[in-house]
Design a protein around this motif. Structure first.
Motif, PDB file in Angstrom:
ATOM      1  N   LEU A  95       0.829  -1.212   0.000  1.00  0.00           N
ATOM      2  CA  LEU A  95       0.000   0.000   0.000  1.00  0.00           C
ATOM      3  C   LEU A  95       0.860   1.257   0.000  1.00  0.00           C
ATOM      4  N   LYS A  98       1.855   1.926  -3.404  1.00  0.00           N
ATOM      5  CA  LYS A  98       0.732   2.459  -4.190  1.00  0.00           C
ATOM      6  C   LYS A  98       0.448   3.921  -3.857  1.00  0.00           C
ATOM      7  N   TYR A  99       0.509   4.265  -2.584  1.00  0.00           N
ATOM      8  CA  TYR A  99       0.095   5.604  -2.151  1.00  0.00           C
ATOM      9  C   TYR A  99       1.253   6.502  -1.722  1.00  0.00           C
ATOM     10  N   ASP A 102       1.688   8.643   1.948  1.00  0.00           N
ATOM     11  CA  ASP A 102       0.408   9.046   2.537  1.00  0.00           C
ATOM     12  C   ASP A 102      -0.094   7.953   3.485  1.00  0.00           C
ATOM     13  N   MET A 105      -3.912   7.285   3.680  1.00  0.00           N
ATOM     14  CA  MET A 105      -4.453   6.469   2.591  1.00  0.00           C
ATOM     15  C   MET A 105      -4.098   4.994   2.793  1.00  0.00           C
ATOM     16  N   VAL A 106      -2.884   4.747   3.243  1.00  0.00           N
ATOM     17  CA  VAL A 106      -2.456   3.366   3.509  1.00  0.00           C
ATOM     18  C   VAL A 106      -3.352   2.736   4.563  1.00  0.00           C
ATOM     19  N   SER A 114      -9.012  -0.304  -1.123  1.00  0.00           N
ATOM     20  CA  SER A 114      -8.595   0.870  -1.892  1.00  0.00           C
ATOM     21  C   SER A 114      -9.765   1.715  -2.366  1.00  0.00           C
ATOM     22  N   ASN A 118     -10.103   5.601  -1.543  1.00  0.00           N
ATOM     23  CA  ASN A 118     -10.193   6.596  -2.621  1.00  0.00           C
ATOM     24  C   ASN A 118     -11.465   7.428  -2.508  1.00  0.00           C
ATOM     25  N   SER A 121     -11.011   9.909   0.346  1.00  0.00           N
ATOM     26  CA  SER A 121     -10.027  10.925  -0.041  1.00  0.00           C
ATOM     27  C   SER A 121     -10.607  11.918  -1.043  1.00  0.00           C
TER      28      SER A 121
END
Length: 211
Positions: A95, A98-99, A102, A105-106, A114, A118, A121
């Motif tokens: 994660l 991917k992010y 952040d 977000m993780v 996810s 998303n 966010s």
């Protein structure tokens, strides 16, 4: 070599803590974040079952989504905290890839996937889960600051490894260890470093002499 024992203020034995710390180091993940996730997900219970039987183990991982990951990592038992932590750390590391950095977000993606992360966010929101777990991770990280200070205390006087022999200072942090270089004052420096670590609240370091 002088090595300090890193210990977080969590109810896990030293062997499991060291295992988590080592895997996190390989994956580039903060151990404090993993311990905070464990606390929130299962309160460190390796036999925890949640989400109507879908989430298992100390990091509450869902096999329906991550059995392939466990197979890849050779982790056979969801209720074995070592296996479960290995898979969980791998998920968190993925994660972060991917992010980026952040952490919110993780954490939202770890908690709800996810799409969930998303969606929050995109609406400018951060989940309560992410806020609380991150705050707990920061608290756990602060509790081990004395070890980082001890490392700095023993190495601050030198600019780089090349100057060590000139200054007869045998200890510098390198890859998590204190490396001893040849000096006539080895025992004296060991005693001074040990005292500094003790004053800062650290455990008595393990001392290994070698030639």
């Amino acid at each position: 070599i002088i090595k300090t024992t890193i210990r977080y203020d969590v109810p896990l034995d030293d062997n499991l803590q060291k295992y988590v710390i080592d895997i996190c180091a390989k994956k580039g993940v903060a151990p404090s974040l993993i311990f905070a996730i464990m606390e929130r997900e299962s309160n460190f219970n390796p036999n925890c079952v949640g989400d109507s039987g879908n989430s298992l183990g100390i990091m509450q991982i869902q096999p329906k989504w991550h059995q392939w990951r466990a197979d890849k990592l050779g982790c056979l038992d969801w209720f074995n905290p070592y296996d479960n932590a290995t898979v969980g750390i791998d998920i968190v590391a993925g994660l972060f890839e991917k992010y980026g950095d952040d952490v919110y977000m993780v954490l939202m993606a770890y908690n709800g996937g996810s799409s969930y992360a998303n969606r929050l966010s995109s609406n400018g929101k951060i989940s309560d889960y992410a806020i609380k777990v991150n705050a707990r991770a920061e608290e756990l990280a602060r509790n081990k600051n004395y070890r980082e200070k001890a490392d700095i205390c023993c190495s601050r006087a030198v600019a780089n490894l090349a100057t060590l022999s000139e200054y007869c200072l045998p200890f510098v942090k390198k890859g998590g260890y204190f490396v001893s270089y040849k000096t006539e004052q080895v025992q004296e420096e060991i005693d001074k470093s040990s005292k500094a670590i003790h004053v800062l609240g650290g455990d008595q370091p393990e001392v290994v002499f070698f030639t």
